[in-house]
Design an enzyme around this catalytic site. Structure first.
Site, short mmCIF file in Angstrom:
data_model
loop_
_atom_site.label_atom_id
_atom_site.label_comp_id
_atom_site.label_asym_id
_atom_site.label_seq_id
_atom_site.Cartn_x
_atom_site.Cartn_y
_atom_site.Cartn_z
N GLY A 99 41.30 -15.08 -13.62
CA GLY A 99 41.00 -16.26 -12.83
C GLY A 99 42.01 -17.37 -13.02
N ARG A 100 42.66 -17.36 -14.19
CA ARG A 100 43.65 -18.40 -14.48
C ARG A 100 44.85 -17.82 -15.22
NH1 ARG A 100 41.49 -21.74 -19.71
NH2 ARG A 100 40.48 -20.00 -20.77
N ASP A 136 38.96 -23.88 -12.33
CA ASP A 136 40.12 -24.62 -11.82
C ASP A 136 41.44 -23.88 -12.08
OD1 ASP A 136 40.48 -24.93 -14.53
OD2 ASP A 136 40.26 -27.11 -14.54
N GLY A 137 41.36 -22.75 -12.77
CA GLY A 137 42.57 -21.96 -13.00
C GLY A 137 43.48 -22.51 -14.08
N ASP A 184 35.34 -7.21 -21.25
CA ASP A 184 36.65 -7.57 -20.69
C ASP A 184 37.57 -8.13 -21.77
OD1 ASP A 184 34.50 -9.60 -20.30
OD2 ASP A 184 36.19 -10.90 -19.86
N ASN A 185 37.05 -8.36 -22.95
CA ASN A 185 37.88 -8.80 -24.07
C ASN A 185 38.01 -7.70 -25.12
OD1 ASN A 185 38.33 -11.29 -22.89
ND2 ASN A 185 36.64 -12.28 -23.97
P1 AMP Z 1 37.66 -15.54 -21.13
O1 AMP Z 1 36.40 -16.11 -21.67
O2 AMP Z 1 38.88 -16.39 -21.38
O3 AMP Z 1 37.87 -14.14 -21.55
O4 AMP Z 1 37.50 -15.56 -19.53
C1 AMP Z 1 36.45 -14.91 -18.87
C2 AMP Z 1 36.69 -14.94 -17.37
O5 AMP Z 1 36.63 -16.27 -16.87
C3 AMP Z 1 38.03 -14.39 -16.95
O6 AMP Z 1 37.83 -13.72 -15.73
C4 AMP Z 1 38.86 -15.64 -16.79
O7 AMP Z 1 39.94 -15.44 -15.91
C5 AMP Z 1 37.85 -16.61 -16.21
N1 AMP Z 1 38.18 -18.03 -16.49
C6 AMP Z 1 38.04 -18.69 -17.66
N2 AMP Z 1 38.41 -19.98 -17.54
C7 AMP Z 1 38.80 -20.16 -16.26
C8 AMP Z 1 39.28 -21.27 -15.48
N3 AMP Z 1 39.44 -22.48 -16.01
N4 AMP Z 1 39.57 -21.05 -14.18
C9 AMP Z 1 39.41 -19.85 -13.62
N5 AMP Z 1 38.96 -18.77 -14.27
C10 AMP Z 1 38.65 -18.90 -15.58
MG MG Z 2 39.11 -12.67 -21.38
#
Ligand code: AMP
Ligand code: MG
Length: 511
Positions: free
Chosen positions: A94-95, A123-124, A250-251
């Site tokens: 997503g970002r 917000d990416g 996903d992690n």
């Molecule tokens: P994470 O917790 O970092 O492993 O992210 C989990 C999911 O949320 C993934 O698909 C990320 O790309 C998405 N994500 C986290 N933060 C953001 C953000 N600020 N904008 C867009 N997508 C996000």
């Molecule tokens: Mg992740």
């Protein structure tokens, strides 16, 4: 392609071309006023990248994604995932962006590079604090001998990111064996396209677990190799008191590297129920739950492989279930070996490696430590097991600072028990006596038990200063935690737990 006389970077788009179904070609967001905050020169050198080039305008644009070398096709990768047990069919970057593959085959990947088609409500973007946090902790993990993605650079974009307060925005450039996750397989499986799934599995085998290619059932062998890599990884986490905090599928990588440093933190006082993440209200990802949660994630991986493992679904389920059932024993073996090294009681030569044990080899948490020579008669596991059980009870009862306790055992091995006494009083006396009868090796212990870990209060202090423009504490912290076994005068505060009156440490997602 970069011409030889000009420094630069060569990136290929192997993944993007091989898997158009699993990535959307995408561009990074513009950065108003990019400023390099951190550059990992050692990693750059390892990758054959010129640090001077990375500091140049073009280099900084490369690690923020606003300059793309010829031959590269940045993509936002698609994946699914179970988050806190609930299934999301479409997560994806997503970002983040996969910039491409570096010369050594590893991924160059950016985080915080703007919204993508997978951004949903986000917000990416990313803020300076959390991106420097990933940089510091991943590099500390690497120095501690734990398999992990690496951090190459953090750039302040000059943009403002709105969180609870306005924060400076940042992009992290990281390097990983790959970004294939259990969630990538879940996504591929959900398309119903078995040939896509097979190509993905073959790609994962070639890239991470090549020995599986020779097995009678290569996909079952892929599963076993990932199982072994993940068992060894989570054992490494447990041995240093690392709590990942958001172990969603996903992690969970196929390579066996630690990925995505969000709400992670190191345990101080020993307590299996330790949780730092504010959203983990059920303690799903608590310290002591990490091994069974990895196994749970691998069960989700197994489900995706059913159509590849056997045409007969029942036979596939049976084979995968049997393989999954070996996880606890694999974990126990990795943890016991690691704990023996922490106690200076490495297994006798030739005992610790089994043929066919592909994935975990060469990735142990300890720096290269010699096994005990045969004539020193290393105690066998049956003798050590009660010692480990009693140690667990001692740690649980006293809630002693985990890192300090093991370090205090080093002088105790030579008879000076004053530091241990200071920590736990006389409670350990009987245990110490039995342990010392096994002739612990001080050099093995000194190379296995860190003096310095990224302690939560010091990480927060350094990141707060950095968000306000002062990078000196982050730089000092990095020097300390990337050389974790060498005790140095003047760095005492880095070796001490948070003051007893400090409020409990809490970490936040949505960083
Ligand atoms: P994470 O917790 O970092 O492993 O992210 C989990 C999911 O949320 C993934 O698909 C990320 O790309 C998405 N994500 C986290 N933060 C953001 C953000 N600020 N904008 C867009 N997508 C996000
Ligand atoms: Mg992740």
């Amino acid at each position: 392609m970069t011409s030889p006389e000009r420094p630069g970077v060569r990136l290929t788009d192997g993944f993007a071309r091989a898997f158009p179904e699993l990535g959307v070609p995408w561009k990074a967001a513009a950065t108003p006023e990019p400023r390099l905050l951190a550059l990992n020169e050692q990693l750059a050198a390892e990758l054959g990248l010129d640090p001077e080039y990375l500091r140049s305008d073009e280099g900084v644009r490369l690690v923020t994604g606003t300059w793309v070398p010829e031959g590269a096709t940045p993509v936002a990768q698609a994946y699914a995932g179970h988050q806190f047990g609930g299934y999301s069919p479409r997560l994806g970057d997503g970002r983040a962006l996969l910039m491409g593959e570096l010369a050594d085959g590893r991924d160059l990947h950016l985080k915080g590079s703007g919204r993508t088609p997978f951004a949903r409500g986000g917000d990416g973007l990313a803020a300076v604090g959390p991106m420097l946090r990933e940089y510091v902790i991943s590099e500390a993990m690497h120095a501690l001998g734990v398999r992990t993605t690496r951090s190459l650079a953090v750039v302040d974009t000059g943009a403002t990111v709105q969180r609870e307060t306005p924060l400076p925005g940042a992009v992290l450039a990281r390097v990983a064996a790959s970004h294939l996750r259990v969630g990538t397989f879940q996504f591929a499986r959900s398309t119903g396209d078995v040939e896509l799934l097979r190509r993905l599995a073959d790609h994962a085998i070639a890239r991470h677990h090549p020995r599986a290619a020779d097995a009678e059932n290569r996909y079952l062998e892929l599963f076993t190799a990932v199982l072994d890599a993940q068992a060894s990884l989570v054992a490494d986490w447990m041995l240093i008191g690392f709590i990942h905090g958001v172990m969603n599928t996903d992690n969970t990588t196929i390579s066996g590297e630690t990925i995505d440093y969000g709400p992670c933190a190191f345990m101080e006082g020993f307590d299996p129920a330790t949780v730092f993440s504010s959203i983990d209200t059920q303690g799903r990802y608590a310290y002591g739950n990490q091994p069974p949660i990895v196994q749970w994630n691998l069960a989700r991986f197994a489900e995706t492989l059913i159509p590849l493992v056997d045409d007969d679904e029942n036979a596939a389920v049976e084979a995968l279930t049997a393989a999954l059932g070996t996880f606890p024993a694999r974990y126990d073996r990795a943890w016991t070996e690691g704990m023996r090294r922490k106690l200076g009681l490495p297994a006798a030569l030739g005992r610790s490696e089994e043929p066919g044990d592909s994935a975990a080899q060469g990735h142990s948490a300890a720096p290269d430590v010699e096994a005990a020579p045969d004539d020193e008669a290393a105690p066998d596991d049956e003798a050590v097991a009660p010692l480990l059980d009693e140690l667990s009870r001692l740690l649980t009862a006293t809630r002693v600072d985990y890192t300090t306790f093991f370090r205090a055992l080093i002088p105790a091995a030579e008879g000076d028990t004053s530091q241990v006494r200071e920590l736990v009083g006389e409670l350990a006396d009987g245990w110490l006596r039995r342990w010392r009868e096994m002739n612990p090796s001080v050099s093995v212990m000194a190379a296995t038990n860190p003096v310095y870990i990224p302690r939560n209060h010091l990480v927060e202090e350094a990141l707060d200063a950095a968000s306000g423009g002062d990078l000196s504490l982050v730089e000092e912290l990095l020097v300390v935690v990337t050389d974790p076994y060498t005790e140095r005068p003047g760095l005492e505060r880095y070796a001490s737990p948070a003051p007893p009156d400090a409020s409990p440490h809490v970490t936040y997602c949505g960083t």
